[in-house]
Motif scaffolding. Structure first.
Motif, mmCIF file in Angstrom:
data_model
loop_
_atom_site.group_PDB
_atom_site.id
_atom_site.type_symbol
_atom_site.label_atom_id
_atom_site.label_comp_id
_atom_site.label_asym_id
_atom_site.label_seq_id
_atom_site.Cartn_x
_atom_site.Cartn_y
_atom_site.Cartn_z
ATOM 1 N N ARG A 306 0.855 -1.268 -0.064
ATOM 2 C CA ARG A 306 -0.010 0.005 -0.015
ATOM 3 C C ARG A 306 0.849 1.186 -0.100
ATOM 4 O O ARG A 306 0.917 2.026 1.052
ATOM 5 C CB ARG A 306 -0.698 -0.051 1.127
ATOM 6 C CG ARG A 306 -2.331 0.097 0.937
ATOM 7 C CD ARG A 306 -3.070 -0.637 1.948
ATOM 8 N NE ARG A 306 -3.287 -1.971 1.541
ATOM 9 C CZ ARG A 306 -3.320 -3.007 2.790
ATOM 10 N NH1 ARG A 306 -3.620 -2.632 3.805
ATOM 11 N NH2 ARG A 306 -3.377 -4.327 2.301
ATOM 12 N N ALA A 307 1.676 1.368 -1.238
ATOM 13 C CA ALA A 307 2.861 2.583 -1.167
ATOM 14 C C ALA A 307 2.041 3.919 -1.049
ATOM 15 O O ALA A 307 2.587 4.715 -0.528
ATOM 16 C CB ALA A 307 3.312 2.480 -2.484
ATOM 17 N N ARG A 319 4.722 7.232 -8.266
ATOM 18 C CA ARG A 319 5.178 7.234 -6.930
ATOM 19 C C ARG A 319 5.561 5.784 -6.254
ATOM 20 O O ARG A 319 6.611 5.699 -5.607
ATOM 21 C CB ARG A 319 4.519 8.284 -6.187
ATOM 22 C CG ARG A 319 5.116 8.779 -4.989
ATOM 23 C CD ARG A 319 4.264 9.755 -4.334
ATOM 24 N NE ARG A 319 4.242 9.599 -2.860
ATOM 25 C CZ ARG A 319 5.269 9.908 -1.992
ATOM 26 N NH1 ARG A 319 6.574 9.874 -2.502
ATOM 27 N NH2 ARG A 319 5.145 9.435 -0.816
ATOM 28 N N SER A 320 4.466 5.122 -6.423
ATOM 29 C CA SER A 320 4.632 3.739 -5.927
ATOM 30 C C SER A 320 5.630 2.900 -6.577
ATOM 31 O O SER A 320 6.368 2.122 -5.699
ATOM 32 C CB SER A 320 3.318 2.850 -6.109
ATOM 33 O OG SER A 320 2.216 3.515 -5.496
ATOM 34 N N ALA A 321 5.922 3.321 -7.629
ATOM 35 C CA ALA A 321 7.161 2.353 -8.421
ATOM 36 C C ALA A 321 8.321 2.661 -7.718
ATOM 37 O O ALA A 321 8.910 1.554 -7.280
ATOM 38 C CB ALA A 321 7.103 2.672 -9.854
ATOM 39 N N GLU A 322 8.701 3.766 -7.203
ATOM 40 C CA GLU A 322 9.919 3.887 -6.522
ATOM 41 C C GLU A 322 9.778 3.569 -5.222
ATOM 42 O O GLU A 322 10.759 2.913 -4.815
ATOM 43 C CB GLU A 322 10.461 5.497 -6.738
ATOM 44 C CG GLU A 322 11.501 5.632 -6.274
ATOM 45 C CD GLU A 322 12.776 4.739 -6.845
ATOM 46 O OE1 GLU A 322 12.740 4.395 -7.671
ATOM 47 O OE2 GLU A 322 13.587 4.620 -5.953
ATOM 48 N N LEU A 323 8.709 3.698 -4.581
ATOM 49 C CA LEU A 323 8.591 3.264 -3.187
ATOM 50 C C LEU A 323 8.829 1.801 -2.826
ATOM 51 O O LEU A 323 9.309 1.399 -2.063
ATOM 52 C CB LEU A 323 7.320 3.923 -2.607
ATOM 53 C CG LEU A 323 7.178 5.541 -2.264
ATOM 54 C CD1 LEU A 323 5.753 5.823 -1.859
ATOM 55 C CD2 LEU A 323 8.397 5.809 -1.025
ATOM 56 N N ASP A 337 20.321 -4.718 -8.460
ATOM 57 C CA ASP A 337 20.457 -4.282 -10.111
ATOM 58 C C ASP A 337 19.151 -4.922 -10.733
ATOM 59 O O ASP A 337 19.355 -4.886 -12.232
ATOM 60 C CB ASP A 337 21.792 -4.664 -10.332
ATOM 61 C CG ASP A 337 22.677 -4.263 -9.730
ATOM 62 O OD1 ASP A 337 22.779 -3.011 -9.228
ATOM 63 O OD2 ASP A 337 23.863 -5.051 -9.313
ATOM 64 N N ALA A 338 18.339 -5.585 -10.289
ATOM 65 C CA ALA A 338 17.253 -6.135 -10.944
ATOM 66 C C ALA A 338 16.364 -4.896 -11.654
ATOM 67 O O ALA A 338 15.813 -3.881 -11.108
ATOM 68 C CB ALA A 338 16.427 -7.075 -10.350
ATOM 69 N N ARG A 339 16.030 -5.175 -12.960
ATOM 70 C CA ARG A 339 15.135 -4.116 -13.549
ATOM 71 C C ARG A 339 13.895 -4.309 -13.348
ATOM 72 O O ARG A 339 13.306 -5.348 -13.277
ATOM 73 C CB ARG A 339 15.254 -4.128 -15.141
ATOM 74 C CG ARG A 339 15.248 -3.056 -15.833
ATOM 75 C CD ARG A 339 15.716 -2.978 -17.453
ATOM 76 N NE ARG A 339 15.243 -4.201 -17.808
ATOM 77 C CZ ARG A 339 15.919 -4.867 -18.426
ATOM 78 N NH1 ARG A 339 17.185 -4.863 -18.450
ATOM 79 N NH2 ARG A 339 15.421 -6.071 -19.089
ATOM 80 N N VAL A 340 13.253 -3.120 -12.963
ATOM 81 C CA VAL A 340 11.656 -3.106 -12.727
ATOM 82 C C VAL A 340 11.179 -2.940 -14.071
ATOM 83 O O VAL A 340 11.180 -1.734 -14.428
ATOM 84 C CB VAL A 340 11.310 -2.184 -11.672
ATOM 85 C CG1 VAL A 340 9.744 -2.032 -11.473
ATOM 86 C CG2 VAL A 340 11.930 -2.390 -10.107
ATOM 87 N N GLU A 341 10.217 -3.837 -14.407
ATOM 88 C CA GLU A 341 9.546 -3.548 -15.729
ATOM 89 C C GLU A 341 8.252 -3.113 -15.794
ATOM 90 O O GLU A 341 7.687 -2.450 -16.865
ATOM 91 C CB GLU A 341 10.015 -4.965 -16.535
ATOM 92 C CG GLU A 341 11.282 -5.252 -16.780
ATOM 93 C CD GLU A 341 11.415 -6.430 -17.902
ATOM 94 O OE1 GLU A 341 10.443 -7.024 -18.015
ATOM 95 O OE2 GLU A 341 12.483 -6.477 -18.436
ATOM 96 N N TYR A 342 7.447 -3.518 -14.796
ATOM 97 C CA TYR A 342 5.918 -3.309 -14.861
ATOM 98 C C TYR A 342 5.557 -2.665 -13.242
ATOM 99 O O TYR A 342 6.196 -2.979 -12.236
ATOM 100 C CB TYR A 342 4.992 -4.411 -15.006
ATOM 101 C CG TYR A 342 5.257 -5.073 -16.365
ATOM 102 C CD1 TYR A 342 4.811 -4.918 -17.426
ATOM 103 C CD2 TYR A 342 6.170 -6.182 -16.416
ATOM 104 C CE1 TYR A 342 4.891 -5.421 -18.655
ATOM 105 C CE2 TYR A 342 6.499 -6.816 -17.668
ATOM 106 C CZ TYR A 342 5.831 -6.470 -18.856
ATOM 107 O OH TYR A 342 5.806 -7.106 -19.868
ATOM 108 N N VAL A 343 4.703 -1.698 -13.604
ATOM 109 C CA VAL A 343 3.899 -1.179 -12.242
ATOM 110 C C VAL A 343 2.523 -0.889 -12.595
ATOM 111 O O VAL A 343 2.247 -0.380 -13.691
ATOM 112 C CB VAL A 343 4.760 0.213 -11.641
ATOM 113 C CG1 VAL A 343 4.570 1.246 -12.844
ATOM 114 C CG2 VAL A 343 3.976 0.594 -10.511
ATOM 115 N N TRP A 344 1.627 -1.441 -11.758
ATOM 116 C CA TRP A 344 0.338 -0.921 -11.809
ATOM 117 C C TRP A 344 -0.219 -0.828 -10.442
ATOM 118 O O TRP A 344 0.213 -1.210 -9.389
ATOM 119 C CB TRP A 344 -0.439 -1.887 -12.759
ATOM 120 C CG TRP A 344 -0.507 -3.300 -11.851
ATOM 121 C CD1 TRP A 344 -1.690 -3.900 -11.160
ATOM 122 C CD2 TRP A 344 0.514 -4.323 -12.011
ATOM 123 N NE1 TRP A 344 -1.358 -5.075 -10.918
ATOM 124 C CE2 TRP A 344 -0.271 -5.496 -11.338
ATOM 125 C CE3 TRP A 344 1.698 -4.586 -12.566
ATOM 126 C CZ2 TRP A 344 0.492 -6.556 -11.185
ATOM 127 C CZ3 TRP A 344 2.509 -5.732 -12.313
ATOM 128 C CH2 TRP A 344 1.972 -6.758 -11.569
#
Ligand SMILES: Cc1cc2nc3c(=O)[nH]c(=O)nc-3n(C[C@H](O)[C@H](O)[C@H](O)COP(=O)(O)OP(=O)(O)OC[C@H]3O[C@@H](n4cnc5c(N)ncnc54)[C@H](O)[C@@H]3O)c2cc1C
Length: 432
Positions: A306-307, A319-323, A337-344
């Motif tokens: 619940r960012a 904002r949630s992606a970074e938090l 170092d893992a890439r974040v590819e999706y946020v929703w």
């Protein structure tokens, strides 16, 4: 691949096609509002019993929380058993706990009966303790649950936790092997196919604007006004969860919509995925402002929380992606170092007592209030309320408990207090 504001699950699936030009029926036995787990599970059960069912969905099949969630098919309720017992007494709590176990079987049966290819697996869940006193409480809870509900949980001390999780920040854990995991978007698509194959009709892009008592040929029923014209129904079932709106004002006032958000990494090397979650559990922590996480079937880390408290919009999702990335690295420094590819993001439905509620309000049938534990319970409640509508007398403790509104009636469906709720939950995590 750059970060996409997109639901990863939706990249793995095609939804069934409905005929958008088909007119709504003039009359139906049951109008179901919302094509998520709750509505589609009810529609499937009712159609199998021979009812004419029209499912009316303002967006598309599974558009709400049902395709956006973590796919954790969990036992238990949001409130712990001690709280449930002191509030509702031993007998009702026992029936609620039994319902929570039965809800997992309900999903498994639907998967089998409809042959849904959704990676359903009884992988179990792991709850991890962020404080020593949370871990001490696991021991007490496990004892109560074993003695009173005949259900076995396994408490894992901190020194053995590396058999369960590749993180060293926790004080111990508690495992329930009964819980399961799935790809929720594939599941809800398969559930929709199952409901349609059973005879239910699904009308997408059709918003219900109002529902009024009405008589037709001397019979009582409901006149439902939608964005695509009216429908008359003998009965109405409302399965709108965190997206409940002004069409059902007395339900809207009892439900607080709260945002929850998820990030998903790139596909991880097999060895790293195994190190992070050797048993591929569904994992969540013991905080009020909690994190929940799991591997996807293709070995991505899916990490949610619940960012932000507000429901999803461009700002809260971004904002949630970074938090969440920061939270994920605190739990798993290996993912730096893992890439974040999706946020929703998506919207959860909390009642003021944090309990599921089902039954009838103003003559309309409904089920909602799953508080982030809806994958199993929404499917179960959809089925149970449909059985009630069909004339059965299913055991369902959640229809028996009071459904409180806001204290002093101070809520009209617009959650002005959410920033306060966010601060309150953060404060609880410092002190409890
Ligand atoms: C990010 C996130 C992660 C989660 N993770 C988990 C998890 O891992 N495990 C778990 O148990 N639970 C989880 N949940 C909760 C779970 O997803 C929900 O409880 C469950 O999907 C609720 O299903 P539903 O069918 O009741 O509601 P939804 O799937 O939200 O469906 C409601 C539908 O009603 C429609 N609707 C609303 N108003 C109208 C109207 N007026 N006319 C027509 N249609 C309307 C909406 O468009 C929507 O499609 C999560 C939720 C979110 C948001």
């Amino acid at each position: 691949m750059a970060l996409q504001e997109q639901n990863y699950w939706l990249t793995t699936i095609e939804f069934p096609i409905t005929d958008h030009a088909r007119p709504l029926p003039d009359v139906t036995d049951v109008a179901v509002i919302g094509a998520g787990f709750t509505g589609l599970s009810a529609a499937r059960t009712l159609a199998k019993r021979g009812a004419r069912v029209a499912v009316v969905e303002s967006q598309t099949i599974g558009w709400g929380a049902s395709s956006r969630n973590g796919g954790m098919v969990l036992t238990g309720l949001k409130l712990g058993v001690s709280q449930l017992k002191s509030k509702y007494g031993a007998e009702l709590t026992r029936r609620m706990y039994a319902a929570s176990l039965a809800s997992i079987d309900c999903v498994e049966q639907i998967v089998q009966q409809e042959r849904i290819d959704c990676d359903f697996s009884r992988c179990g869940h792991l709850e991890v303790a962020c404080k020593q006193k949370h871990f001490d409480d696991y021991q007490r809870q496990a004892e109560i649950i074993e003695v009173e509900f005949n259900h076995r949980l396994r408490v894992v001390p901190g020194r053995e936790l590396n058999t369960e999780i590749g993180s060293s920040i926790y004080f111990g854990g508690m495992v329930d092997d009964t819980s399961a995991g799935c790809n929720p978007a594939r599941y809800v698509a398969g559930l929709a196919r199952g409901a349609m194959n059973s005879g239910a009709e699904v009308y997408e892009h059709t918003r219900v604007n109002s529902i009024e008592r009405d008589w037709r040929n001397g019979e009582p029923g409901w006149r439902i006004s939608t964005s695509r014209g009216p429908v008359w129904a003998h009965e109405v079932f409302v399965g709108t969860s965190g997206y409940t709106g002004t069409a059902t004002p007395n339900l809207q006032k009892k439900i607080i919509p709260i945002g929850s958000f998820i990030i998903t990494t790139e596909v991880l090397p097999k060895a790293l995925a195994h190190e992070l979650s050797p048993r591929q559990r569904m994992i969540y922590d013991s905080k009020h402002y909690l994190y929940y996480y799991r591997l996807t079937p293709d070995d991505r880390m899916l990490f949610g929380g619940r960012a932000a408290f507000f429901p999803e919009n461009d700002q809260t999702v971004h904002r949630s992606a970074e938090l969440l990335r920061r939270g994920m690295i605190q739990v798993y420094p290996q993912l730096r170092d893992a890439r974040v590819e999706y946020v929703w993001g998506g919207t959860l439905d909390f009642a003021f007592d944090i309990m599921p509620h089902a039954g009838q309000i103003d003559g309309l049938y409904y089920a909602l209030g799953y508080a982030g534990h809806g994958v199993a319970m929404a499917n179960y409640q959809g089925q149970k309320i449909a059985e009630l509508m069909a004339g059965d007398k299913p055991d369902n403790p959640f229809v028996e408990i009071p459904f409180p509104g806001a204290p002093f009636g101070l809520y009209n469906g617009k959650p002005w207090f959410l920033p306060l709720a966010g601060a309150w939950y953060k404060m609880l995590d410092w002190v409890s």
